[in-house]
Design a protein around this motif. Structure first.
Motif, PDB file in Angstrom:
ATOM      1  N   UNK A 213       0.833  -1.203   0.000  1.00 17.97           N
ATOM      2  CA  UNK A 213       0.000   0.000   0.000  1.00 17.97           C
ATOM      3  C   UNK A 213       0.867   1.253   0.000  1.00 17.97           C
ATOM      4  N   UNK A 214       1.917   1.246   0.802  1.00 18.68           N
ATOM      5  CA  UNK A 214       2.780   2.426   0.882  1.00 18.68           C
ATOM      6  C   UNK A 214       3.485   2.701  -0.449  1.00 18.68           C
ATOM      7  N   UNK A 215       3.838   1.647  -1.173  1.00 13.51           N
ATOM      8  CA  UNK A 215       4.472   1.848  -2.479  1.00 13.51           C
ATOM      9  C   UNK A 215       3.524   2.600  -3.409  1.00 13.51           C
ATOM     10  N   UNK A 216       2.268   2.215  -3.395  1.00 16.63           N
ATOM     11  CA  UNK A 216       1.269   2.897  -4.225  1.00 16.63           C
ATOM     12  C   UNK A 216       1.113   4.354  -3.793  1.00 16.63           C
ATOM     13  N   UNK A 217       1.107   4.584  -2.480  1.00 13.63           N
ATOM     14  CA  UNK A 217       0.945   5.952  -1.982  1.00 13.63           C
ATOM     15  C   UNK A 217       2.157   6.807  -2.349  1.00 13.63           C
ATOM     16  N   UNK A 218       3.370   6.246  -2.229  1.00 13.56           N
ATOM     17  CA  UNK A 218       4.564   7.007  -2.624  1.00 13.56           C
ATOM     18  C   UNK A 218       4.539   7.325  -4.112  1.00 13.56           C
ATOM     19  N   UNK A 219       4.010   6.424  -4.913  1.00 16.27           N
ATOM     20  CA  UNK A 219       3.850   6.685  -6.344  1.00 16.27           C
ATOM     21  C   UNK A 219       2.895   7.859  -6.559  1.00 16.27           C
ATOM     22  N   UNK A 501       7.257   2.368   7.528  1.00 18.05           N
ATOM     23  CA  UNK A 501       6.453   2.173   6.316  1.00 18.05           C
ATOM     24  C   UNK A 501       7.343   1.886   5.115  1.00 18.05           C
ATOM     25  N   UNK A 502       8.437   2.625   4.993  1.00 18.65           N
ATOM     26  CA  UNK A 502       9.347   2.411   3.858  1.00 18.65           C
ATOM     27  C   UNK A 502      10.037   1.059   3.965  1.00 18.65           C
ATOM     28  N   UNK A 503      10.433   0.672   5.178  1.00 20.01           N
ATOM     29  CA  UNK A 503      11.040  -0.649   5.359  1.00 20.01           C
ATOM     30  C   UNK A 503      10.067  -1.742   4.933  1.00 20.01           C
ATOM     31  N   UNK A 504       8.802  -1.631   5.352  1.00 19.60           N
ATOM     32  CA  UNK A 504       7.812  -2.631   4.953  1.00 19.60           C
ATOM     33  C   UNK A 504       7.622  -2.640   3.438  1.00 19.60           C
ATOM     34  N   UNK A 505       7.702  -1.481   2.800  1.00 24.44           N
ATOM     35  CA  UNK A 505       7.600  -1.420   1.341  1.00 24.44           C
ATOM     36  C   UNK A 505       8.726  -2.200   0.689  1.00 24.44           C
ATOM     37  N   UNK A 506       9.937  -1.972   1.151  1.00 25.84           N
ATOM     38  CA  UNK A 506      11.095  -2.659   0.577  1.00 25.84           C
ATOM     39  C   UNK A 506      10.989  -4.172   0.786  1.00 25.84           C
ATOM     40  N   UNK A 507      10.565  -4.569   1.978  1.00 28.69           N
ATOM     41  CA  UNK A 507      10.414  -6.006   2.241  1.00 28.69           C
ATOM     42  C   UNK A 507       9.291  -6.602   1.395  1.00 28.69           C
ATOM     43  N   UNK A 508       8.192  -5.854   1.250  1.00 28.50           N
ATOM     44  CA  UNK A 508       7.071  -6.355   0.448  1.00 28.50           C
ATOM     45  C   UNK A 508       7.457  -6.514  -1.011  1.00 28.50           C
ATOM     46  N   UNK A 509       8.361  -5.673  -1.492  1.00 29.28           N
ATOM     47  CA  UNK A 509       8.829  -5.764  -2.874  1.00 29.28           C
ATOM     48  C   UNK A 509       9.875  -6.862  -3.066  1.00 29.28           C
TER      49      UNK A 509
END
Length: 553
Positions: A213-219, A501-509
């Motif tokens: 979700x955070x990746x989409x929001x950062x986009x 949030x960014x750490x979770x984004x990196x792990x999710x990717x």
């Protein structure tokens, strides 16, 4: 009080944290408890927003409001009890409206309304005494004795990651970027947290969902910023004052800076950025358009009490991270914006900055120019993509051996000198990318270049991790390999919830072998750290020498 959401927390075990009269960030026990009650109420509102979507009811006002109010509970954002109680009152009103709309839609469709659990059933009045009486039941470590530290730690990982997502959602909303699917997923995760899930695998899945979700929001936020202000270009920024009246703008919200710049044209006032606003200089519609945006003053958030006290002008905090202004005797020339608040400090609303401008003209301003000292910023998505062919050429020629992304939050712990020493020790045939306020540990150093490519590339704000991810994906495509096969290592510093949030984004990717420091987040137990290490390679930083040896072989 009980709070363990940032690196300043007094004790690290999940059962401890800040739990005395005042947290290390300066919030009182009452503020902490009011925030816990607000968060639990917001989870209940999300429960109804989530249920309402099942019968086709979408409340745009609720979608916008819930992340905004949730943002107010991040570290160093809002310390004003009056505003927190007002947020709770609006949350109660919003829940009543959503519940009525949900039940009415169920009646029309012949559907039996669901009986919501946990936070969905929470009822309270927006009065301080009533809220404080419910604080023990809404504490973020509730249920610890029943489910144990690992489950509570995972709940907190998701909760704090989602707080970071909420902050980026609010930054994006201010730039008119909203997405119904994003709100739906946010409410789904928020609502489930309010039911106190206790299955480890489900909580891990929620953590990864939060990352996606955070990746989409950062986009979305990237699109909002570049559409409004243009794509950043590499820009040299003066880090020293120049003579004249002055306004200092801190935080993250570029639109506030734009309004201030427009309204101070031809008024003899110089405008400076501070902290995470430094990358603003690289945007064509900001630094490229207003010559009275003369430079950056100061460094990272934790130094503001000294730096703001020495700044002879008006100061505007557009978002986190705020520290108690009273020791520095500058509260009378400090203005908070948006979600930020401190008791007794003027909270500025609207887009007319006449009051701020008047205060700047009243203050002394800087008496003389200091000898300029420059840093570079603006290596965001487009600039990185434009440089990618040259970078690839240097990699193929053997001139660039490795990439290090060294960034994240700054702080005042002595252990954070690790990041300075790491960049200084990185071999000359390596490139250093950086972002967020962690850059202030080393962005005043001279790193040279590799055949015209600067060795230090400042990608921008913390949300500009999106740009770094795009570069990694582009390089992986060019070299026909996976991101984890690239000569790229992530060395991250965490402090608060945006970093989570960014750490979770990196792990999710699926990005593996990330190093994080300078300490373990207090809500992550040894069991959880071991599990994340086994699944993703996540590890703590050790010593500069050991980490470089392990990475470079």
């Amino acid at each position: 009080m009980f709070c363990i959401q940032c690196e300043q927390t007094m004790q690290t075990p999940v059962g401890n944290g800040c739990q005395y009269a005042m947290g290390m960030c300066g919030k009182t026990a009452e503020i902490s408890d009011l925030q816990d009650v607000l968060v639990y109420m917001l989870q209940g509102v999300s429960a109804y927003a989530n249920a309402a979507r099942e019968v086709g009811v979408v409340d745009a006002d609720a979608d916008a409001y819930i992340p905004q109010a949730f943002f107010s509970t991040l570290t160093n954002v809002n310390f004003d009890e009056t505003r927190l109680i007002e947020y709770t009152a609006k949350a109660i009103e919003t829940k009543v409206r959503l519940k009525a709309a949900y039940e009415a839609a169920c009646t029309l469709q012949g559907v039996e309304p669901r009986v919501l659990a946990g936070a969905g059933q929470f009822e309270i009045s927006a009065e301080k005494a009533a809220m404080l009486s419910q604080a023990p039941a809404t504490a973020v470590n509730r249920g610890l004795s029943d489910v144990g530290e690992d489950i509570v730690g995972l709940r907190l990982l998701v909760l704090y990651g989602l707080k970071g997502v909420a902050a980026y959602m609010e930054h994006a909303r201010i730039l008119k970027k909203q997405d119904e699917a994003v709100y739906a997923e946010f409410h789904r995760i928020m609502a489930r947290l309010g039911e106190d899930p206790s299955d480890l695998n489900e909580l891990l899945e929620l953590a990864m969902a939060c990352g996606h979700l955070n990746f989409k929001v950062m986009e979305m936020l990237d699109a909002g910023e570049t559409e409004a202000f243009g794509h950043p270009v590499p820009t040299k920024v003066n880090m020293k004052p120049v003579a004249g009246k002055a306004i200092l703008v801190s935080g993250h919200d570029l639109i506030d800076l734009q309004h201030i710049l427009e309204q101070t044209k031809d008024k003899g006032i110089n405008v400076y950025t501070h902290g995470e606003m430094l990358p603003a200089h690289a945007y064509p519609e900001l630094g490229g358009k207003y010559p009275h945006l003369v430079g950056n003053y100061g460094s990272a958030w934790q130094n503001q009490q000294k730096e703001f006290a020495n700044f002879p002008g008006a100061i505007v905090m557009t978002s986190n991270c705020l520290i108690d202004p009273n020791p520095g005797a500058y509260a009378d020339r400090l203005f908070t914006r948006n979600i930020v608040g401190w008791p007794g400090v003027t909270h500025h609303t609207g887009q007319d900055y006449a009051e701020v401008i008047a205060k700047a003209l009243e203050c002394d301003g800087f008496k003389y120019d200091e000898i300029p000292h420059y840093t570079m910023t603006g290596f965001a998505r487009n600039a990185l993509m434009a440089a990618a062919p040259a970078v690839v050429e240097q990699v193929k020629a053997g001139n660039i051996r490795h990439f290090f992304l060294v960034g994240g939050c700054d702080g005042d712990k002595q252990e954070r000198n690790y990041y300075t020493e790491f960049t200084k020790a990185a071999p000359q045939d390596t490139l250093l990318l950086t972002l967020a306020c962690g850059k202030f540990k080393f962005n005043d150093l001279e790193f040279g270049d590799i055949n015209g490519i600067p060795r230090l590339l400042d990608v921008g704000q913390c949300n500009d991790a999106y740009s770094a991810i795009q570069l990694a994906l582009a390089l992986a495509e060019t070299f026909d390999c996976g991101v984890n096969d690239l000569p790229l290592s992530l060395i991250l510093s965490w402090f608060e919830q945006k970093a989570i949030a960014i750490l979770l984004t990196l792990l999710a990717l699926g990005i593996k072998d990330i190093r994080v420091g300078p300490t373990v987040p207090g809500f992550l137990t040894p069991n959880l750290i071991n599990h994340l290490h086994e699944q993703t390679g996540l590890r703590l930083t050790t010593t500069v020498e050991q980490d470089l040896a392990d990475i470079l072989g």
